[in-house]
Design a protein around this motif. Structure first.
Motif, mmCIF file in Angstrom:
data_model
loop_
_atom_site.group_PDB
_atom_site.id
_atom_site.type_symbol
_atom_site.label_atom_id
_atom_site.label_comp_id
_atom_site.label_asym_id
_atom_site.label_seq_id
_atom_site.Cartn_x
_atom_site.Cartn_y
_atom_site.Cartn_z
ATOM 1 N N HIS A 32 0.833 -1.222 -0.094
ATOM 2 C CA HIS A 32 0.155 0.014 -0.102
ATOM 3 C C HIS A 32 0.970 1.295 -0.142
ATOM 4 N N ARG A 33 0.132 2.355 -0.660
ATOM 5 C CA ARG A 33 0.828 3.765 -0.595
ATOM 6 C C ARG A 33 -0.115 4.589 -0.286
ATOM 7 N N ALA A 34 0.316 5.682 0.422
ATOM 8 C CA ALA A 34 -0.809 6.669 0.810
ATOM 9 C C ALA A 34 -0.118 8.143 0.171
ATOM 10 N N VAL A 35 -0.888 9.037 -0.321
ATOM 11 C CA VAL A 35 -0.475 10.197 -0.734
ATOM 12 C C VAL A 35 -1.386 11.458 -0.347
ATOM 13 N N LEU A 36 -0.722 12.406 0.400
ATOM 14 C CA LEU A 36 -1.515 13.530 0.568
ATOM 15 C C LEU A 36 -1.613 14.601 -0.615
ATOM 16 N N VAL A 68 1.990 15.711 -2.091
ATOM 17 C CA VAL A 68 2.095 16.570 -3.155
ATOM 18 C C VAL A 68 1.208 17.742 -3.035
ATOM 19 N N GLU A 69 1.552 18.875 -3.435
ATOM 20 C CA GLU A 69 0.854 20.182 -3.474
ATOM 21 C C GLU A 69 -0.023 20.442 -4.802
ATOM 22 N N ARG A 80 -4.118 11.466 -11.236
ATOM 23 C CA ARG A 80 -2.989 10.987 -11.411
ATOM 24 C C ARG A 80 -2.353 10.406 -10.119
ATOM 25 N N GLU A 81 -2.963 10.646 -9.132
ATOM 26 C CA GLU A 81 -2.347 9.848 -7.915
ATOM 27 C C GLU A 81 -3.133 8.474 -7.345
ATOM 28 N N SER A 82 -4.546 8.416 -7.999
ATOM 29 C CA SER A 82 -5.185 7.229 -7.341
ATOM 30 C C SER A 82 -4.858 6.011 -8.264
ATOM 31 N N LEU A 87 -3.769 5.093 -1.367
ATOM 32 C CA LEU A 87 -5.044 5.747 -0.582
ATOM 33 C C LEU A 87 -4.777 7.376 -0.815
ATOM 34 N N VAL A 88 -5.636 7.989 -1.442
ATOM 35 C CA VAL A 88 -5.387 9.532 -1.648
ATOM 36 C C VAL A 88 -6.102 10.353 -0.589
ATOM 37 N N VAL A 89 -5.262 11.066 0.007
ATOM 38 C CA VAL A 89 -6.242 11.953 1.110
ATOM 39 C C VAL A 89 -5.999 13.368 0.672
ATOM 40 N N VAL A 90 -7.196 14.155 0.320
ATOM 41 C CA VAL A 90 -7.284 15.464 0.191
ATOM 42 C C VAL A 90 -7.447 16.271 1.331
ATOM 43 N N ASP A 91 -6.529 17.244 1.447
ATOM 44 C CA ASP A 91 -6.508 18.127 2.510
ATOM 45 C C ASP A 91 -6.288 19.447 2.277
#
Length: 189
Positions: A32-36, A68-69, A80-82, A87-91
């Motif tokens: 698993h990977r996770a990207v904010l 990533v910003e 692009r990230e999904s 898991l993509v977290v949008v904050d």
């Protein structure tokens, strides 16, 4: 998990919940990977310091969470990230909306004309529906207080309320945070 909208007031625990989801996701499998996807912009020195503090604290709490910003092209960042194992977290959606409706002056001259709110919202909703991997989206719930006096502020509160409703409809799970505690509003997962 597939899609979750995490709502709450300021300092309600929204981002912390998203981080806990990321930490759990990363712990569940070494694949698993996770990207904010961070939507904040550096508007002044206080905001620059706040962002730096959040980055340091987040790195300590969730070491494997990549960042990533993307302050404007959120749908493109999600697409692009999904991935199925990411898991993509949008904050957060609130700052993204702010960037679209009230861009900082230094960004205004570089702002492409195609970034109008209805088009960007439609693209965001489609990106949420089409995401091959799980998503956690953080947004503020600011409609619980008094009606603001100024026209622009009322317009922003209305726009965020509509955005939150649209995103909630597109997500399988919606969680309201208060005092660090989650309350499930929707759980179709």
């Amino acid at each position: 998990m597939h899609t979750e909208l995490i709502l709450g007031g300021q300092k309600s625990g929204k981002s912390r919940r998203a981080e806990l989801l990321a930490r759990g996701w990363l712990a569940a499998s070494p694949a698993h990977r996770a990207v904010l996807v961070a939507t904040a912009r550096y508007g002044d020195e206080e905001m620059r310091a706040r962002i730096a503090r959040h980055q340091a604290e987040r790195a300590a709490r969730v070491p494997g969470l990549l960042s990533v910003e993307e302050p404007l092209r959120l749908a493109e960042a999600i697409a692009r990230e999904s991935r199925p194992g990411t898991l993509v977290v949008v904050d957060c959606l609130t700052l993204w909306l702010t960037n679209l409706l009230m861009p900082l002056q230094e960004y205004e001259q570089n702002r492409p004309p195609a970034l109008d709110l209805p088009a960007q919202t439609a693209m965001l909703l489609e990106a949420i529906r089409q995401a091959p991997g799980p998503l956690a989206l953080v947004s503020n719930e600011i409609g619980l207080g008094v009606i603001p006096m100024g026209r622009d502020v009322r317009g922003f509160v209305d726009a965020l309320g509509r955005l939150n409703q649209d995103v909630a409809a597109a997500c399988a799970r919606v969680t309201l945070m208060a005092a660090g505690l989650p309350l499930a509003l929707k759980d179709a997962a």
